[in-house]
Scaffold this motif. Sequence first.
Motif, mmCIF file in Angstrom:
data_model
loop_
_atom_site.group_PDB
_atom_site.id
_atom_site.type_symbol
_atom_site.label_atom_id
_atom_site.label_comp_id
_atom_site.label_asym_id
_atom_site.label_seq_id
_atom_site.Cartn_x
_atom_site.Cartn_y
_atom_site.Cartn_z
ATOM 1 N N UNK A 1 3.136 6.132 16.569
ATOM 2 C CA UNK A 1 1.964 5.398 17.043
ATOM 3 C C UNK A 1 1.025 5.117 15.890
ATOM 4 N N UNK A 2 0.751 6.135 15.080
ATOM 5 C CA UNK A 2 -0.102 5.970 13.906
ATOM 6 C C UNK A 2 0.764 6.134 12.675
ATOM 7 N N UNK A 3 0.890 5.073 11.891
ATOM 8 C CA UNK A 3 1.763 5.090 10.727
ATOM 9 C C UNK A 3 1.101 5.711 9.519
ATOM 10 N N UNK A 4 1.808 5.629 8.409
ATOM 11 C CA UNK A 4 1.270 6.148 7.154
ATOM 12 C C UNK A 4 2.259 7.057 6.457
ATOM 13 N N UNK A 5 2.006 7.282 5.173
ATOM 14 C CA UNK A 5 2.902 8.104 4.365
ATOM 15 C C UNK A 5 2.597 9.583 4.452
ATOM 16 N N UNK A 6 1.403 9.946 4.898
ATOM 17 C CA UNK A 6 0.999 11.338 4.855
ATOM 18 C C UNK A 6 0.555 11.770 3.471
ATOM 19 N N UNK A 7 0.312 10.771 2.591
ATOM 20 C CA UNK A 7 -0.090 11.061 1.217
ATOM 21 C C UNK A 7 -1.535 10.683 0.914
ATOM 22 N N UNK A 8 -2.160 9.869 1.782
ATOM 23 C CA UNK A 8 -3.483 9.315 1.492
ATOM 24 C C UNK A 8 -4.526 10.359 1.148
ATOM 25 N N UNK A 9 -4.708 11.354 2.011
ATOM 26 C CA UNK A 9 -5.739 12.376 1.772
ATOM 27 C C UNK A 9 -5.352 13.317 0.639
ATOM 28 N N UNK A 10 -4.043 13.554 0.486
ATOM 29 C CA UNK A 10 -3.593 14.380 -0.631
ATOM 30 C C UNK A 10 -3.916 13.700 -1.962
ATOM 31 N N UNK A 11 -3.717 12.383 -2.016
ATOM 32 C CA UNK A 11 -4.044 11.612 -3.222
ATOM 33 C C UNK A 11 -5.546 11.657 -3.483
ATOM 34 N N UNK A 12 -6.347 11.495 -2.430
ATOM 35 C CA UNK A 12 -7.811 11.542 -2.563
ATOM 36 C C UNK A 12 -8.249 12.876 -3.161
ATOM 37 N N UNK A 13 -7.724 13.964 -2.620
ATOM 38 C CA UNK A 13 -8.105 15.303 -3.116
ATOM 39 C C UNK A 13 -7.747 15.465 -4.589
ATOM 40 N N UNK A 14 -6.541 15.037 -4.960
ATOM 41 C CA UNK A 14 -6.115 15.208 -6.346
ATOM 42 C C UNK A 14 -6.919 14.305 -7.286
ATOM 43 N N UNK A 15 -7.281 13.106 -6.843
ATOM 44 C CA UNK A 15 -8.097 12.223 -7.679
ATOM 45 C C UNK A 15 -9.495 12.812 -7.890
ATOM 46 N N UNK A 16 -10.069 13.343 -6.814
ATOM 47 C CA UNK A 16 -11.414 13.947 -6.916
ATOM 48 C C UNK A 16 -11.379 15.161 -7.837
ATOM 49 N N UNK A 17 -10.340 15.970 -7.704
ATOM 50 C CA UNK A 17 -10.222 17.139 -8.588
ATOM 51 C C UNK A 17 -9.970 16.725 -10.025
ATOM 52 N N UNK B 1 0.829 -1.214 0.000
ATOM 53 C CA UNK B 1 0.000 0.000 0.000
ATOM 54 C C UNK B 1 0.864 1.265 0.000
ATOM 55 N N UNK B 2 1.950 1.247 0.775
ATOM 56 C CA UNK B 2 2.844 2.413 0.804
ATOM 57 C C UNK B 2 3.449 2.669 -0.571
ATOM 58 N N UNK B 3 3.925 1.605 -1.175
ATOM 59 C CA UNK B 3 4.540 1.749 -2.500
ATOM 60 C C UNK B 3 3.505 2.213 -3.520
ATOM 61 N N UNK B 4 2.287 1.667 -3.439
ATOM 62 C CA UNK B 4 1.207 2.094 -4.343
ATOM 63 C C UNK B 4 0.910 3.578 -4.185
ATOM 64 N N UNK B 5 0.879 4.037 -2.927
ATOM 65 C CA UNK B 5 0.618 5.456 -2.667
ATOM 66 C C UNK B 5 1.694 6.345 -3.285
ATOM 67 N N UNK B 6 2.938 5.943 -3.116
ATOM 68 C CA UNK B 6 4.046 6.737 -3.643
ATOM 69 C C UNK B 6 4.004 6.782 -5.170
ATOM 70 N N UNK B 7 3.757 5.621 -5.798
ATOM 71 C CA UNK B 7 3.693 5.556 -7.263
ATOM 72 C C UNK B 7 2.514 6.380 -7.781
ATOM 73 N N UNK B 8 1.344 6.239 -7.117
ATOM 74 C CA UNK B 8 0.154 6.976 -7.549
ATOM 75 C C UNK B 8 0.355 8.476 -7.385
ATOM 76 N N UNK B 9 0.938 8.884 -6.257
ATOM 77 C CA UNK B 9 1.183 10.302 -6.035
ATOM 78 C C UNK B 9 2.141 10.861 -7.088
ATOM 79 N N UNK B 10 3.179 10.090 -7.400
ATOM 80 C CA UNK B 10 4.132 10.515 -8.425
ATOM 81 C C UNK B 10 3.452 10.675 -9.780
ATOM 82 N N UNK B 11 2.533 9.771 -10.110
ATOM 83 C CA UNK B 11 1.802 9.852 -11.379
ATOM 84 C C UNK B 11 0.901 11.080 -11.412
ATOM 85 N N UNK B 12 0.258 11.372 -10.285
ATOM 86 C CA UNK B 12 -0.597 12.555 -10.219
ATOM 87 C C UNK B 12 0.217 13.830 -10.400
ATOM 88 N N UNK B 13 1.378 13.901 -9.748
ATOM 89 C CA UNK B 13 2.219 15.081 -9.863
ATOM 90 C C UNK B 13 2.773 15.255 -11.267
#
Length: 428
Positions: A382-398, A252-264
């Motif tokens: 304590x709570x992991x994640x890339x910090x990209x999930x919501x940014x990706x959601x916003x860019x996909x919706x836009x 999932x982390x790798x998918x997020x990074x690849x998807x974010x890179x594609x969006x950018x």
Amino acid sequence: MNNLKNKSEAKILRLKAEGLVKKTKNKLPVNFNVADSLKLIHELEVHQIELELQHQELFLAKEQLALNANEQYDELYNFAPSANFSLSKAGNILKLNQNSATLLGMERQQLTNSLFNRFLSPQSQPIFKSFLDKILTLNTKETCELTLAGQTENSTFVHLTGILTKNGEHFLISILDTTERNLFVKQLIKLKEHAEESDRLKSAFLANMSHEIRTPLNSIMGFASLLPDEESITLTSKYSQIILSSSEQLLHMIDDIVLYSSLQSKLLSLHPTVIDLTHLLNEIKESFNFPRLQENVKLIIETRAENPLRITSDYEKLKQIFTNLISNAYKYTKQGSIRVGFSSANKQLTFYIKDTGMGILPNDLNRVFERFYRGSNVTKGVIGGTGLGLSIVKELIELLGGKIWVESEVELGTTFYFTIPITCNLPS
């Protein structure tokens, strides 16, 4: 008055000539008779008239040159790009050009004899007084930055240069409007701060990624190394589940990074298809059907099976939007429920993902969709994640032409809403 002066000078010249003739009369040669003397005097008078005419012409030429010079000076002064003022020692306006009147927004006649200080903002008035005092005391050219009075949101910034006249009687002040320059500088500062913040977030993101990727890899490698020596089927199954879970987390982390890179990189394109929305949401629910997720938090899909809804949109991107939002809800919800559904009004669908989690602090609400941003109420590690999930959601919706917003109350939960333009059979 000048003509009288010229005639007086000519008369003096004639009298001097006659006196010279009288003085030399007795010394003239014998053959230099009275007739010759009168002829000489006549010639002198003619030359005198010629000299007077030449003198008059020179005087008129001098006056014309002075007049032309004054006109040129007035043109240069009045239409200079800067605002120019002559001020008395008390700070009153004695003279000003057209740009000065334009800058202060009044007619030139109205500004004459006005106190210049009253056109400045309250905070600039003491600066201006100090500016004049320095010029008067040191007799040097001084500069300062001020703002004009009567401004509210967008102040007019000005740069002043001032000197004292040679006779020391008044000040000469030149003013340039620097409002655009100041706005440009402010924009540059904001861009610099934004770049520094982006750099800081990227550094934090890379540091976080190093930790987040290393954790599932360590689990995979550690439990995989135990499998060959483990005889217990139960423990082997348990280790396998941990390996599978860690592998999925890493994927999932790798998918997020690849998807974010594609969006950018603007590499993603839309592929609209007809989608059964109820089927899509149920499929997404199945992908979250893990015992570890369902222990304390129940995922509820709120749709009406008796009235299936078909829409036209991009299946994969819509699925990614729901998956990221539900994953985010699970991350911050320890117990309770996550409800996913939609409402329709005015021929438009509004989707929602509502959880009963920890909520978002008010200061973080405007930043939750920023890339690499993680809320200030999240304890590091304590709570992991890339910090990209919501940014990706916003860019996909836009990318789909829609918009997203969030409502939240601390300790009560968070609801994400989004709309996208779709073609569908909306329920009546």
